[in-house]
Motif scaffolding. Structure first.
Motif, PDB file in Angstrom:
ATOM      1  N   ALA A  21       2.111  -1.468 -32.247  1.00 56.80           N
ATOM      2  CA  ALA A  21       3.168  -0.949 -30.654  1.00 56.80           C
ATOM      3  C   ALA A  21       2.674   0.492 -30.542  1.00 56.80           C
ATOM      4  CB  ALA A  21       4.488  -1.910 -30.099  1.00 56.80           C
ATOM      5  N   GLY A  22       3.149   1.428 -31.545  1.00 60.74           N
ATOM      6  CA  GLY A  22       2.882   2.873 -31.796  1.00 60.74           C
ATOM      7  C   GLY A  22       1.784   3.240 -30.752  1.00 60.74           C
ATOM      8  N   ALA A  23       0.508   2.212 -30.952  1.00 63.70           N
ATOM      9  CA  ALA A  23      -0.241   3.454 -30.865  1.00 63.70           C
ATOM     10  C   ALA A  23      -0.928   3.313 -29.304  1.00 63.70           C
ATOM     11  CB  ALA A  23      -2.007   2.809 -31.616  1.00 63.70           C
ATOM     12  N   LEU A  24      -0.200   1.836 -28.736  1.00 62.65           N
ATOM     13  CA  LEU A  24      -0.906   1.527 -27.129  1.00 62.65           C
ATOM     14  C   LEU A  24       0.797   2.643 -26.560  1.00 62.65           C
ATOM     15  CD1 LEU A  24      -1.601  -0.791 -25.236  1.00 62.65           C
ATOM     16  CD2 LEU A  24       0.358  -1.748 -25.550  1.00 62.65           C
ATOM     17  N   ALA A  25       1.838   3.000 -27.350  1.00 61.90           N
ATOM     18  CA  ALA A  25       2.739   3.871 -26.363  1.00 61.90           C
ATOM     19  C   ALA A  25       2.394   5.346 -26.161  1.00 61.90           C
ATOM     20  CB  ALA A  25       4.279   3.904 -27.039  1.00 61.90           C
ATOM     21  N   GLN A  26       1.362   5.626 -26.967  1.00 62.51           N
ATOM     22  CA  GLN A  26       0.993   7.122 -27.317  1.00 62.51           C
ATOM     23  C   GLN A  26      -0.076   6.742 -26.454  1.00 62.51           C
ATOM     24  OE1 GLN A  26      -0.356   7.345 -31.408  1.00 62.51           O
ATOM     25  NE2 GLN A  26       2.141   7.859 -32.152  1.00 62.51           N
ATOM     26  N   ASP A  27      -0.745   5.975 -25.794  1.00 61.33           N
ATOM     27  CA  ASP A  27      -2.468   5.485 -25.091  1.00 61.33           C
ATOM     28  C   ASP A  27      -1.709   5.493 -23.633  1.00 61.33           C
ATOM     29  OD1 ASP A  27      -4.726   6.099 -24.785  1.00 61.33           O
ATOM     30  OD2 ASP A  27      -5.433   3.941 -24.550  1.00 61.33           O
ATOM     31  N   ARG A  28      -0.401   5.234 -23.633  1.00 60.02           N
ATOM     32  CA  ARG A  28       0.575   5.223 -21.797  1.00 60.02           C
ATOM     33  C   ARG A  28       0.295   6.845 -21.485  1.00 60.02           C
ATOM     34  NH1 ARG A  28       2.934  -0.448 -22.715  1.00 60.02           N
ATOM     35  NH2 ARG A  28       1.545  -2.347 -22.209  1.00 60.02           N
ATOM     36  N   PRO A  29      -0.132   7.369 -20.510  1.00 59.48           N
ATOM     37  CA  PRO A  29       0.420   8.125 -19.399  1.00 59.48           C
ATOM     38  C   PRO A  29       1.248   7.659 -18.641  1.00 59.48           C
ATOM     39  CG  PRO A  29      -2.043   7.484 -19.415  1.00 59.48           C
ATOM     40  CD  PRO A  29      -1.132   6.705 -20.576  1.00 59.48           C
ATOM     41  N   GLY A  30       2.043   8.236 -18.974  1.00 58.88           N
ATOM     42  CA  GLY A  30       3.145   8.478 -18.359  1.00 58.88           C
ATOM     43  C   GLY A  30       3.137   8.352 -16.983  1.00 58.88           C
ATOM     44  N   VAL A  31       2.157   9.599 -16.149  1.00 57.20           N
ATOM     45  CA  VAL A  31       2.531  10.065 -15.215  1.00 57.20           C
ATOM     46  C   VAL A  31       0.880   9.981 -14.946  1.00 57.20           C
ATOM     47  CG1 VAL A  31       2.641  12.040 -13.527  1.00 57.20           C
ATOM     48  CG2 VAL A  31       4.017  11.732 -15.321  1.00 57.20           C
ATOM     49  N   VAL A  32       0.270   9.470 -13.628  1.00 58.82           N
ATOM     50  CA  VAL A  32      -0.771   9.847 -13.103  1.00 58.82           C
ATOM     51  C   VAL A  32      -0.343  10.842 -11.867  1.00 58.82           C
ATOM     52  CG1 VAL A  32      -2.407   8.280 -11.969  1.00 58.82           C
ATOM     53  CG2 VAL A  32      -1.636   7.820 -14.244  1.00 58.82           C
ATOM     54  N   GLU A  33      -2.360  11.334 -11.836  1.00 57.96           N
ATOM     55  CA  GLU A  33      -2.145  12.715 -10.663  1.00 57.96           C
ATOM     56  C   GLU A  33      -2.782  12.193  -9.584  1.00 57.96           C
ATOM     57  OE1 GLU A  33      -1.259  16.956 -11.833  1.00 57.96           O
ATOM     58  OE2 GLU A  33      -0.097  15.834 -14.078  1.00 57.96           O
ATOM     59  N   LEU A  34      -2.369  12.050  -8.418  1.00 57.55           N
ATOM     60  CA  LEU A  34      -3.753  11.838  -7.295  1.00 57.55           C
ATOM     61  C   LEU A  34      -4.557  12.587  -6.826  1.00 57.55           C
ATOM     62  CD1 LEU A  34      -3.055   8.232  -6.456  1.00 57.55           C
ATOM     63  CD2 LEU A  34      -4.538   8.401  -7.990  1.00 57.55           C
ATOM     64  N   GLN A  35      -5.112  13.512  -7.241  1.00 54.76           N
ATOM     65  CA  GLN A  35      -5.207  14.708  -6.556  1.00 54.76           C
ATOM     66  C   GLN A  35      -6.348  14.045  -4.903  1.00 54.76           C
ATOM     67  OE1 GLN A  35      -8.743  17.453  -7.657  1.00 54.76           O
ATOM     68  NE2 GLN A  35      -8.699  17.778  -5.141  1.00 54.76           N
ATOM     69  N   VAL A  43       2.340  10.660  -9.474  1.00 53.81           N
ATOM     70  CA  VAL A  43       3.143   9.113  -9.698  1.00 53.81           C
ATOM     71  C   VAL A  43       3.505   8.790 -10.855  1.00 53.81           C
ATOM     72  CG1 VAL A  43       2.749   6.324  -9.451  1.00 53.81           C
ATOM     73  CG2 VAL A  43       1.936   7.795  -8.157  1.00 53.81           C
ATOM     74  N   GLU A  44       4.731   8.592 -11.381  1.00 50.58           N
ATOM     75  CA  GLU A  44       5.312   8.305 -12.885  1.00 50.58           C
ATOM     76  C   GLU A  44       5.528   6.554 -12.741  1.00 50.58           C
ATOM     77  OE1 GLU A  44       9.109   9.314 -15.271  1.00 50.58           O
ATOM     78  OE2 GLU A  44      10.381   8.486 -13.543  1.00 50.58           O
ATOM     79  N   LEU A  45       5.335   6.150 -14.134  1.00 50.99           N
ATOM     80  CA  LEU A  45       4.645   4.569 -14.406  1.00 50.99           C
ATOM     81  C   LEU A  45       5.853   3.970 -15.027  1.00 50.99           C
ATOM     82  CD1 LEU A  45       1.231   4.787 -15.515  1.00 50.99           C
ATOM     83  CD2 LEU A  45       1.714   4.273 -12.770  1.00 50.99           C
ATOM     84  N   ASP A  46       6.313   2.923 -14.655  1.00 50.21           N
ATOM     85  CA  ASP A  46       7.304   1.804 -14.625  1.00 50.21           C
ATOM     86  C   ASP A  46       6.724   0.322 -16.290  1.00 50.21           C
ATOM     87  OD1 ASP A  46       9.568   0.011 -16.109  1.00 50.21           O
ATOM     88  OD2 ASP A  46       9.946   1.101 -13.654  1.00 50.21           O
ATOM     89  N   TYR A  47       6.505   1.447 -17.492  1.00 46.62           N
ATOM     90  CA  TYR A  47       5.650   0.046 -18.522  1.00 46.62           C
ATOM     91  C   TYR A  47       6.604  -1.138 -19.494  1.00 46.62           C
ATOM     92  CZ  TYR A  47       1.679   3.375 -19.159  1.00 46.62           C
ATOM     93  OH  TYR A  47       0.971   4.727 -18.500  1.00 46.62           O
ATOM     94  N   THR A 190      -4.418  11.890 -16.035  1.00 48.72           N
ATOM     95  CA  THR A 190      -3.429  11.319 -16.640  1.00 48.72           C
ATOM     96  C   THR A 190      -2.498  12.673 -17.428  1.00 48.72           C
ATOM     97  OG1 THR A 190      -4.930  10.896 -18.728  1.00 48.72           O
ATOM     98  CG2 THR A 190      -4.389   8.996 -16.782  1.00 48.72           C
ATOM     99  N   ASN A 191      -1.983  12.337 -17.482  1.00 46.40           N
ATOM    100  CA  ASN A 191      -0.543  12.794 -18.034  1.00 46.40           C
ATOM    101  C   ASN A 191       0.375  12.021 -19.097  1.00 46.40           C
ATOM    102  OD1 ASN A 191      -0.694  15.963 -17.908  1.00 46.40           O
ATOM    103  ND2 ASN A 191      -0.184  15.841 -16.226  1.00 46.40           N
ATOM    104  N   ASP A 192       0.644  12.662 -20.802  1.00 44.56           N
ATOM    105  CA  ASP A 192       1.728  12.220 -21.078  1.00 44.56           C
ATOM    106  C   ASP A 192       3.003  11.799 -20.656  1.00 44.56           C
ATOM    107  OD1 ASP A 192      -0.425  12.407 -22.759  1.00 44.56           O
ATOM    108  OD2 ASP A 192       0.356  13.109 -24.359  1.00 44.56           O
ATOM    109  N   ALA A 193       3.506  12.765 -19.994  1.00 41.70           N
ATOM    110  CA  ALA A 193       4.959  12.761 -19.086  1.00 41.70           C
ATOM    111  C   ALA A 193       4.738  14.428 -18.372  1.00 41.70           C
ATOM    112  CB  ALA A 193       5.869  13.036 -20.653  1.00 41.70           C
ATOM    113  N   TRP A 194       5.792  14.141 -17.427  1.00 45.13           N
ATOM    114  CA  TRP A 194       5.940  15.460 -16.697  1.00 45.13           C
ATOM    115  C   TRP A 194       6.694  16.434 -17.296  1.00 45.13           C
ATOM    116  CZ3 TRP A 194       3.431  16.048 -11.864  1.00 45.13           C
ATOM    117  CH2 TRP A 194       3.807  17.083 -11.308  1.00 45.13           C
TER     118      TRP A 194
END
Length: 283
Positions: A21-35, A43-47, A190-194
């Motif tokens: 679960a920890g590895a999955l959480a670390q692999d889940r970027p909080g933000v995606v930027e569409l240029q 966009v902030e994602l809601d996992y 992808t970004n871990d967080a904003w």
């Protein structure tokens, strides 16, 4: 002895599950930027409430699937939709298998939220998504007979870009006519967080040429990035290769100047430098 074995096994399995679960959480970027060619939509994602949908979206981003795809549907005061058709040929791209509809997660299709597009089959969503231009309660989950459309995040930067796309002439089909105003995704990140204290400047190059920065940090052949504290300015300078000419910036650096200044206090910047071949004979 047996009890100890079972207890030890349970403890080990619990530890492995926590590790996974920890590895999955670390692999889940909080933000995606569409240029897009008009600027960046972040966009902030809601996992928590849309894990399957968010993971699916990130998979497409990381595969580079969205680069070069169109916003192929614009309906004024409703939605903008993209992520399925290639800019180069207007054809629909092959996708991964469809995902389960998570529209009953409690997230609503409010202005600025992002949701999955689908067919009449509730569990048919693949790569295409839409962003709500207004509150669209009719798209929310109501019952098994009205399964709704799964919201999985919200726009946290670039709502002005979304509205600019939403203000274009309405189109809802392919191929486009020669007079269509096209908007497309140049790249997705992808970004871990904003991070409110850091500015990322990401550059991609189309055609043949280079981009360098002052102060130094960017020396770009085809793609590069500079991460720095906010509050400074960054000058980007383009140099076409032999036989090419500078054809303008797209994305957050939209314009025709070969040297462009970025204000890093305004957040992340995703830009494409375009170089066009000159003197090529027409076929």
């Amino acid at each position: 002895m047996r009890i100890r074995s079972i207890t030890a096994l349970f403890t080990a399995l619990t530890a492995l599950a926590a590790l996974a679960a920890g590895a999955l959480a670390q692999d889940r970027p909080g933000v995606v930027e569409l240029q897009t060619n008009l600027g960046t939509i972040a966009v902030e994602l809601d996992y928590t409430r849309a894990p399957v949908t968010s993971d699916n979206f990130v998979r497409y981003v990381r595969e580079g699937f969205y680069a070069g795809t169109l916003f192929h549907r614009v309906v004024k005061d409703f939605v903008i939709q993209g992520g399925g058709f290639g800019r180069a040929d207007g054809k629909q791209k092959a996708t991964f298998p469809p995902i389960t509809n998570e529209a009953s997660n409690g997230l609503r299709n409010l202005t600025g939220t992002i949701a999955m597009a689908r067919t009449s089959d509730p569990n048919s969503a693949t790569s295409q998504f839409f962003i709500n231009l207004v509150d669209n309660a009719n798209l929310d989950y109501a019952s098994s007979s009205r399964p709704g459309y799964a919201v999985f995040g919200k726009v946290i930067k670039g709502l002005s870009v979304v509205r600019a796309i939403g203000g274009l002439p309405t189109f809802n089909d392919l191929p486009f006519s020669g007079g269509s105003t096209l908007v497309w995704i140049d790249a997705a990140y992808t970004n871990d967080a904003w991070d409110a204290n850091v500015s990322d400047t990401r550059i991609t190059v189309q055609g043949s040429g280079t981009v360098v920065s002052e102060p130094p940090g960017i020396d770009c052949g085809t793609a590069c990035e500079l991460r720095q504290s906010k509050g400074a300015t960054l000058v980007l300078k383009t140099t076409p290769a032999t036989g090419f000419a500078f054809a303008g910036w797209s994305g957050d650096c939209n314009g025709w100047r070969r040297a462009i200044t970025i204000d890093t206090t305004k957040g992340n910047h995703n830009c494409t430098a375009q170089f066009a071949r000159v003197g090529a004979s027409k076929q």
